[in-house]
Design a protein around this motif. Structure first.
Motif, mmCIF file in Angstrom:
data_model
loop_
_atom_site.group_PDB
_atom_site.id
_atom_site.type_symbol
_atom_site.label_atom_id
_atom_site.label_comp_id
_atom_site.label_asym_id
_atom_site.label_seq_id
_atom_site.Cartn_x
_atom_site.Cartn_y
_atom_site.Cartn_z
ATOM 1 N N GLU A 303 0.825 -1.212 0.000
ATOM 2 C CA GLU A 303 0.000 0.000 0.000
ATOM 3 C C GLU A 303 0.858 1.260 0.000
ATOM 4 O O GLU A 303 0.524 2.247 -0.667
ATOM 5 C CB GLU A 303 -0.933 -0.016 1.215
ATOM 6 N N LYS A 304 1.947 1.232 0.734
ATOM 7 C CA LYS A 304 2.859 2.386 0.749
ATOM 8 C C LYS A 304 3.465 2.593 -0.633
ATOM 9 O O LYS A 304 3.585 3.734 -1.117
ATOM 10 C CB LYS A 304 3.958 2.165 1.790
ATOM 11 N N PHE A 305 3.829 1.484 -1.277
ATOM 12 C CA PHE A 305 4.374 1.556 -2.635
ATOM 13 C C PHE A 305 3.362 2.179 -3.593
ATOM 14 O O PHE A 305 3.706 3.066 -4.393
ATOM 15 C CB PHE A 305 4.738 0.142 -3.099
ATOM 16 N N ARG A 306 2.120 1.731 -3.512
ATOM 17 C CA ARG A 306 1.091 2.251 -4.424
ATOM 18 C C ARG A 306 0.884 3.746 -4.217
ATOM 19 O O ARG A 306 0.823 4.516 -5.198
ATOM 20 C CB ARG A 306 -0.214 1.498 -4.209
ATOM 21 N N ALA A 307 0.768 4.166 -2.966
ATOM 22 C CA ALA A 307 0.538 5.582 -2.686
ATOM 23 C C ALA A 307 1.710 6.442 -3.160
ATOM 24 O O ALA A 307 1.515 7.508 -3.766
ATOM 25 C CB ALA A 307 0.317 5.774 -1.182
ATOM 26 N N GLN A 308 2.916 5.961 -2.926
ATOM 27 C CA GLN A 308 4.102 6.751 -3.280
ATOM 28 C C GLN A 308 4.272 6.846 -4.792
ATOM 29 O O GLN A 308 4.560 7.931 -5.324
ATOM 30 C CB GLN A 308 5.339 6.102 -2.642
ATOM 31 N N THR A 309 4.106 5.739 -5.498
ATOM 32 C CA THR A 309 4.320 5.754 -6.951
ATOM 33 C C THR A 309 3.175 6.435 -7.691
ATOM 34 O O THR A 309 3.387 7.017 -8.759
ATOM 35 C CB THR A 309 4.507 4.323 -7.480
#
Length: 376
Positions: A303-309
């Motif tokens: 989820e952190k990856f999705r939000a950041q990218t």
């Protein structure tokens, strides 16, 4: 006793009526073991009517309404190699396309025995508990000898397969390089149109060819084992540099400390590698699919990856590049099929292959000879 049975040839001469062994005439069969002629159906047990052939609108409406039967039939349609199905499948996909793209696509790979199916089931159950709808596309290896696949992933994900908000679809690789079924990308689109917001793609295993999965997912997850040898050996496989996260599995019982040490070693090694995704730092984590420990942490990383990218635009840019690469791979596939299906090529191929194998014709000259047949 029925008059269609008889005593076996080895019956003792003094055997009386109490000798119960009988030989009953069997079913004559072909070389493959199937009956030569279908036995007549018993009265009252006639086969039911054949399934109704679905039109394009039937597929689209069924998928969009969440009809699991129609969803399965739609996936079968797009996976089909029959020329008659190609046009219908593309019409279905064209209408479903506006309803796709709203999921997070996660590829899961790892060495055989690392526990991919067990991990995916644990992660899937966690996601369903959070209100997600999960589609698992499990790719099974196709035997190079029998050309068959076991397709037994549902038996390994027994709990998840019973969930109403989960859909598990095993598919054979068909011998395709990369361990990913030929139509996996289109299957993902169908599942997204059916409302599944998490797509988990389980691949065959780790290898140089396995990196094809990177070209069709948003997040690439590599599962590793602790204590399986040199922890840094994975770098040589050329796959760690493609991973967005490493997860040390089976971190339970006596293996907890080993997993923690392996995580530390991998995190040190990852600093030496270029990031798999622009602006993202790949890290290692541990989890136990058996106890559930660490599974929630793995999803937090996704989820952190999705939000950041998504905030940086990398997420959308990658999907656009993947769509173009997908188109190019389809062109290559169809050109290859057209080449080997050309009558002139089929007629000349055995002799050309024999000449190459015998050393009388260079491979490059042989290839040019066949290509000239296609162009003439």
């Amino acid at each position: 006793m029925s008059n269609t049975s008889r005593k076996p040839d080895w019956t003792p001469d003094n055997a009386g009526d109490e000798f119960a062994s009988r030989v009953v005439k069997g079913v004559e069969s072909r070389h493959d073991g199937l009956p030569a002629e279908a036995p007549p159906s018993p009265p009252g047990n006639r086969p039911g009517p054949r399934r109704r052939r679905l039109a394009v609108d039937d597929y689209v409406q069924g998928v969009r309404s969440g009809d699991r039967t129609v969803l399965a039939r739609a996936i079968t349609l797009v996976e089909s190699n029959a020329p008659a199905h190609l046009s219908t499948a593309q019409d279905v996909l064209r209408q479903l396309l506006p309803h796709t793209g709203n999921s997070i696509r996660v590829g899961v790979t790892g060495v055989p025995g690392v526990g991919k199916s067990t991990f995916i089931e644990a992660l899937g159950m966690h996601l369903i508990g959070q209100g997600h709808r999960v589609a698992v596309l499990a790719v099974d290896p196709t035997s190079s000898v029998t050309r068959g696949s076991i397709l037994g992933d549902k038996t390994r994900m027994e709990r998840l397969s019973r969930e109403a908000n989960a859909f598990i679809r095993p598919s054979p690789t068909g011998g395709m390089l990369g361990g990913v079924a030929r139509k996996t990308r289109e299957t993902m689109l169908v599942c997204e149109a059916a409302g599944f917001d998490v797509i988990l793609l389980e691949t065959v295993g780790v290898g140089q060819s396995e990196t094809m999965v990177r070209s069709m997912v948003d997040f690439f997850l590599l599962l590793m084992l602790a204590g399986a040898g040199d922890e840094l050996q994975g770098i040589k496989k050329g796959i760690m540099e493609l991973a967005d996260a490493l997860v040390i599995t089976k971190a339970d019982g006596d293996n907890v400390q080993n997993a923690a040490r392996a995580r530390a070693e991998y995190n040190k090694a990852l600093h030496l590698l270029a990031p798999a995704t622009e602006g993202w730092t790949t890290r290692a984590a541990t989890c136990s699919a058996l106890t559930g420990a660490g599974v929630d942490r793995v999803w937090e990383i996704v989820e952190k990856f999705r939000a950041q990218t998504q905030a940086s635009g990398v997420f959308e840019a990658r999907r656009k590049r993947q769509a173009v690469a997908w188109m190019r791979s389809m062109v290559e596939e169809h050109l290859l099929a057209r080449f080997f299906g050309h009558p002139a090529v089929q007629a000349a191929l055995p002799d050309v292959e024999a000449a190459v194998a015998g050393g009388s014709l260079p491979a490059t000259a042989a290839a040019q000879k066949l290509l000239n047949l296609l162009e003439s």
